[in-house]
Design a protein around this motif. Structure first.
Motif, PDB file in Angstrom:
ATOM      1  N   TYR A 166      -8.616  -0.568   4.575  1.00 29.56           N
ATOM      2  CA  TYR A 166      -7.800  -0.315   5.744  1.00 29.56           C
ATOM      3  C   TYR A 166      -8.395   0.752   6.651  1.00 29.56           C
ATOM      4  CZ  TYR A 166      -3.975  -2.954   3.659  1.00 29.56           C
ATOM      5  OH  TYR A 166      -3.198  -3.950   3.130  1.00 29.56           O
ATOM      6  N   ALA A 217      -1.740   3.430   7.584  1.00 33.02           N
ATOM      7  CA  ALA A 217      -2.792   2.450   7.289  1.00 33.02           C
ATOM      8  C   ALA A 217      -2.642   1.212   8.152  1.00 33.02           C
ATOM      9  CB  ALA A 217      -2.745   2.058   5.812  1.00 33.02           C
ATOM     10  N   GLY A 218      -3.800   0.662   8.543  1.00 37.35           N
ATOM     11  CA  GLY A 218      -3.792  -0.646   9.178  1.00 37.35           C
ATOM     12  C   GLY A 218      -4.419  -0.740  10.540  1.00 37.35           C
ATOM     13  N   SER A 219      -4.803   0.387  11.125  1.00 32.37           N
ATOM     14  CA  SER A 219      -5.327   0.333  12.487  1.00 32.37           C
ATOM     15  C   SER A 219      -6.087   1.617  12.799  1.00 32.37           C
ATOM     16  CB  SER A 219      -4.169   0.174  13.471  1.00 32.37           C
ATOM     17  OG  SER A 219      -4.623   0.172  14.810  1.00 32.37           O
ATOM     18  N   SER A 230      -7.190  -0.924  -1.311  1.00 40.09           N
ATOM     19  CA  SER A 230      -6.960   0.418  -0.764  1.00 40.09           C
ATOM     20  C   SER A 230      -8.013   0.859   0.241  1.00 40.09           C
ATOM     21  CB  SER A 230      -6.886   1.421  -1.908  1.00 40.09           C
ATOM     22  OG  SER A 230      -5.834   1.095  -2.779  1.00 40.09           O
ATOM     23  N   TRP A 285     -12.454   1.490   8.518  1.00 39.18           N
ATOM     24  CA  TRP A 285     -12.508   1.360   7.068  1.00 39.18           C
ATOM     25  C   TRP A 285     -13.850   1.825   6.524  1.00 39.18           C
ATOM     26  CZ3 TRP A 285     -16.109  -1.383   4.419  1.00 39.18           C
ATOM     27  CH2 TRP A 285     -16.861  -2.311   5.157  1.00 39.18           C
ATOM     28  N   MET A 298      -7.529   3.781   9.005  1.00 45.42           N
ATOM     29  CA  MET A 298      -6.470   4.760   8.750  1.00 45.42           C
ATOM     30  C   MET A 298      -6.273   5.670   9.959  1.00 45.42           C
ATOM     31  SD  MET A 298      -5.457   4.209   5.642  1.00 45.42           S
ATOM     32  CE  MET A 298      -4.566   5.729   5.310  1.00 45.42           C
ATOM     33  N   VAL A 325       0.860  -1.189   0.000  1.00 44.82           N
ATOM     34  CA  VAL A 325       0.000   0.000   0.000  1.00 44.82           C
ATOM     35  C   VAL A 325       0.893   1.235   0.000  1.00 44.82           C
ATOM     36  CG1 VAL A 325      -1.687   1.307   1.335  1.00 44.82           C
ATOM     37  CG2 VAL A 325      -1.882  -1.183   1.186  1.00 44.82           C
ATOM     38  N   TYR A 369       0.363   0.203  12.999  1.00 43.76           N
ATOM     39  CA  TYR A 369       0.162   0.563  11.603  1.00 43.76           C
ATOM     40  C   TYR A 369       1.226  -0.091  10.720  1.00 43.76           C
ATOM     41  CZ  TYR A 369      -3.151   3.901  13.449  1.00 43.76           C
ATOM     42  OH  TYR A 369      -4.223   4.479  14.090  1.00 43.76           O
ATOM     43  N   ASN A 370       0.774  -0.520   9.548  1.00 41.61           N
ATOM     44  CA  ASN A 370       1.665  -1.257   8.660  1.00 41.61           C
ATOM     45  C   ASN A 370       2.337  -0.371   7.608  1.00 41.61           C
ATOM     46  OD1 ASN A 370      -1.068  -3.229   9.000  1.00 41.61           O
ATOM     47  ND2 ASN A 370       0.896  -4.082   9.599  1.00 41.61           N
TER      48      ASN A 370
END
Length: 121
Positions: free
Chosen positions: A32, A98-100, A29, A53, A34, A2, A108-109
């Motif tokens: 996730y 992104a990710g949490s 996209s 999300w 954010m 991403v 977050y990733n």
């Protein structure tokens, strides 16, 4: 993978407004959660706001509650941070992630490169 690209930062007087955007591209996209973080010179990165999300859940740091609003348009793969009543202490580099929805940056990733926000007194 991403990719996240922030935009919308700049110089504004105290009491003014800015809207930051975070464009999301890559795999799934819109799937996730954010977050937005910021880091001022000499300080640790801190949580600002996050959004699920679906957009139905939003979370804010106490320092920005009532002044900042996080939102998203999944059709445009974009997350926003509307910042009103800005204060000099809001000056920082702002990052989307992104990710949490966590306040903890470890959750977050993926991270953007950041956009500078400067609030003059």
């Amino acid at each position: 993978q991403v990719q996240l690209v922030e935009s919308g930062g700049g110089l504004v007087q105290a009491g003014g407004s800015l809207r930051l955007s975070c464009a999301i591209s890559g795999r799934a996209s819109s799937a996730y959660a954010m977050g937005w973080f910021r880091q001022a010179p000499g300080k640790e990165r801190e949580f600002v706001a996050s959004i699920t999300w679906s957009g139905r859940g939003t979370y804010y740091a106490d320092s920005v509650k009532g002044r900042f609003t996080v939102s998203r348009e999944n059709a445009k793969n974009t997350v926003y941070l509307q910042m009103n009543s800005l204060k000099p202490e809001d000056t920082a580099v702002y990052y989307c992630a992104a990710g949490s929805t966590s306040w903890d940056s470890q959750g977050y990733n993926y991270w953007g490169q950041g956009t500078q926000v400067t609030v003059s007194s």
